[in-house]
Design a protein around this motif. Structure first.
Motif, PDB file in Angstrom:
ATOM      1  N   ASN A 291       0.819  -1.209   0.000  1.00  0.00           N
ATOM      2  CA  ASN A 291       0.000   0.000   0.000  1.00  0.00           C
ATOM      3  C   ASN A 291       0.858   1.267   0.000  1.00  0.00           C
ATOM      4  N   ALA A 292       2.008   1.206   0.694  1.00  0.00           N
ATOM      5  CA  ALA A 292       2.861   2.393   0.818  1.00  0.00           C
ATOM      6  C   ALA A 292       3.825   2.535  -0.352  1.00  0.00           C
TER       7      ALA A 292
ATOM      8  N   LEU B 288     -12.099   5.233   3.793  1.00  0.00           N
ATOM      9  CA  LEU B 288     -11.781   4.443   2.600  1.00  0.00           C
ATOM     10  C   LEU B 288     -10.271   4.278   2.441  1.00  0.00           C
ATOM     11  N   ASP B 289      -9.519   5.371   2.615  1.00  0.00           N
ATOM     12  CA  ASP B 289      -8.065   5.330   2.437  1.00  0.00           C
ATOM     13  C   ASP B 289      -7.380   4.431   3.458  1.00  0.00           C
ATOM     14  N   GLN B 290      -7.942   4.390   4.672  1.00  0.00           N
ATOM     15  CA  GLN B 290      -7.287   3.642   5.749  1.00  0.00           C
ATOM     16  C   GLN B 290      -7.769   2.199   5.819  1.00  0.00           C
ATOM     17  N   LEU B 291      -8.975   1.932   5.324  1.00  0.00           N
ATOM     18  CA  LEU B 291      -9.575   0.613   5.522  1.00  0.00           C
ATOM     19  C   LEU B 291      -9.772  -0.174   4.236  1.00  0.00           C
ATOM     20  N   GLY B 292      -9.920   0.519   3.100  1.00  0.00           N
ATOM     21  CA  GLY B 292     -10.213  -0.168   1.838  1.00  0.00           C
ATOM     22  C   GLY B 292      -9.145  -1.182   1.469  1.00  0.00           C
TER      23      GLY B 292
ATOM     24  N   LEU C 190      -3.627  -3.564  -3.294  1.00  0.00           N
ATOM     25  CA  LEU C 190      -3.562  -2.626  -4.418  1.00  0.00           C
ATOM     26  C   LEU C 190      -4.859  -2.610  -5.220  1.00  0.00           C
ATOM     27  N   ILE C 191      -5.551  -3.760  -5.296  1.00  0.00           N
ATOM     28  CA  ILE C 191      -6.877  -3.780  -5.928  1.00  0.00           C
ATOM     29  C   ILE C 191      -7.837  -2.918  -5.099  1.00  0.00           C
ATOM     30  N   GLY C 192      -7.761  -3.060  -3.774  1.00  0.00           N
ATOM     31  CA  GLY C 192      -8.592  -2.237  -2.888  1.00  0.00           C
ATOM     32  C   GLY C 192      -8.323  -0.755  -3.098  1.00  0.00           C
TER      33      GLY C 192
ATOM     34  N   PHE D 156      -8.716 -11.141  -0.099  1.00  0.00           N
ATOM     35  CA  PHE D 156      -7.965 -11.895  -1.106  1.00  0.00           C
ATOM     36  C   PHE D 156      -7.136 -13.009  -0.468  1.00  0.00           C
ATOM     37  N   ALA D 157      -6.550 -12.729   0.705  1.00  0.00           N
ATOM     38  CA  ALA D 157      -5.652 -13.701   1.336  1.00  0.00           C
ATOM     39  C   ALA D 157      -6.404 -14.784   2.103  1.00  0.00           C
ATOM     40  N   TYR D 158      -7.686 -14.548   2.379  1.00  0.00           N
ATOM     41  CA  TYR D 158      -8.477 -15.450   3.222  1.00  0.00           C
ATOM     42  C   TYR D 158      -8.365 -16.930   2.839  1.00  0.00           C
TER      43      TYR D 158
END
Lengths: 171, 171
Positions: free
Chosen positions: A21-22, A119-123, A95-97, A131-133
């Motif tokens: 994300n970063a 949205l920016d912090q949680l999406g 990155l999809i989020g 995805f990883a689930y």
């Protein structure tokens, strides 16, 4: 598992998603993913802030983080294959989020870089977890913990970067 | 548990939080919780939109929903006491999350009622899950599912209310 240990493994699990994300801030730039195309509202699909280099670089960095993590705590992953799959899905999901978030922000007519609180912090986090689930997940307590603390970590990190002069705005 | 059954119980579990979150629209009005006080940034603490009547009414409605749920599916809760505790914590948590959201929105200088994408759809949910966690929680898969679908349910419901003429804006 004690609560301190639970917290440690929750952060350890999600680390590739945070890195992915970063990382576009570092490896971004280049050709925008939407190729300049506009949606039916006349506005850009995603905007110039979302580039192929940022996306692919983010997935690679996140996956590399997972490989390093495997060699530090092999027992947590069981096998290198699981660690790579997990790190790839966490990074790809994050990155999809982020892209879905940009799409929603463009539709809501927020300018590029303008913060969408929540949205920016949680999406990216929710998308990474989803995805990883199938490969490996956390306990429900650990997931709730990450959801509660991530926004504060996000704001703290951005404020720190702002005070250090690395960013021009404190969000 | 099949996936359809998992989805049903996830919605059933969180129902009091949804009711508590929606009810201030019906039972709101009256004296604002912040009593008109301002924060050090000179702006209102929470704003006129957050009232004692909305908060207490929301907790009562959510808790009542839980009591009705107990009489429909007693086995899911085990005892009426658990059902009441759970519904109270889900409702209280949802409304605390809503207040924290308002506080953050006022600090970010968003006007009352202006949407904060993500925060509005996820803040109450995460807070409800966190408060209710000690009494009864869901599986991690169910939590991730609720986090992914709730924003879309939220937008769908608001858009429906807008098209029906119940709301003046589609969010």
């Amino acid at each position: 598992m004690g609560w301190l240990s639970s917290i440690f493994w929750a952060f350890w699990y999600i680390l590739p998603a945070y890195f992915a994300n970063a990382s576009p801030v570092l490896v971004g730039g280049g050709r925008p993913i939407d190729g300049g195309r506009v949606w039916r509202d006349g506005r850009r699909l995603l905007g110039d802030g979302k580039t192929w280099r940022g996306f692919i670089g983010g997935v690679l960095i996140g996956t590399l983080v997972g490989i390093v993590q495997y060699f530090i705590t092999p027992d947590f992953y069981g096998s290198l294959e699981t660690a790579v799959k997990l790190a790839f899905l966490l990074s790809f999901g994050a990155l999809i989020g982020d892209l879905v978030g940009s799409f929603i922000k463009r539709r809501a007519n927020l300018p590029r870089g303008y913060p969408a609180i929540g949205l920016d912090q949680l999406g990216f986090l929710i998308s990474a977890l989803a995805f990883a689930y199938p490969v490996k997940t956390l306990s429900s307590g650990q997931i709730i913990f990450l959801l509660v603390v991530s926004p504060f970590i996000h704001w703290g990190a951005n404020y720190f970067a702002y005070r250090m002069g690395w960013k021009s705005v404190p969000w």
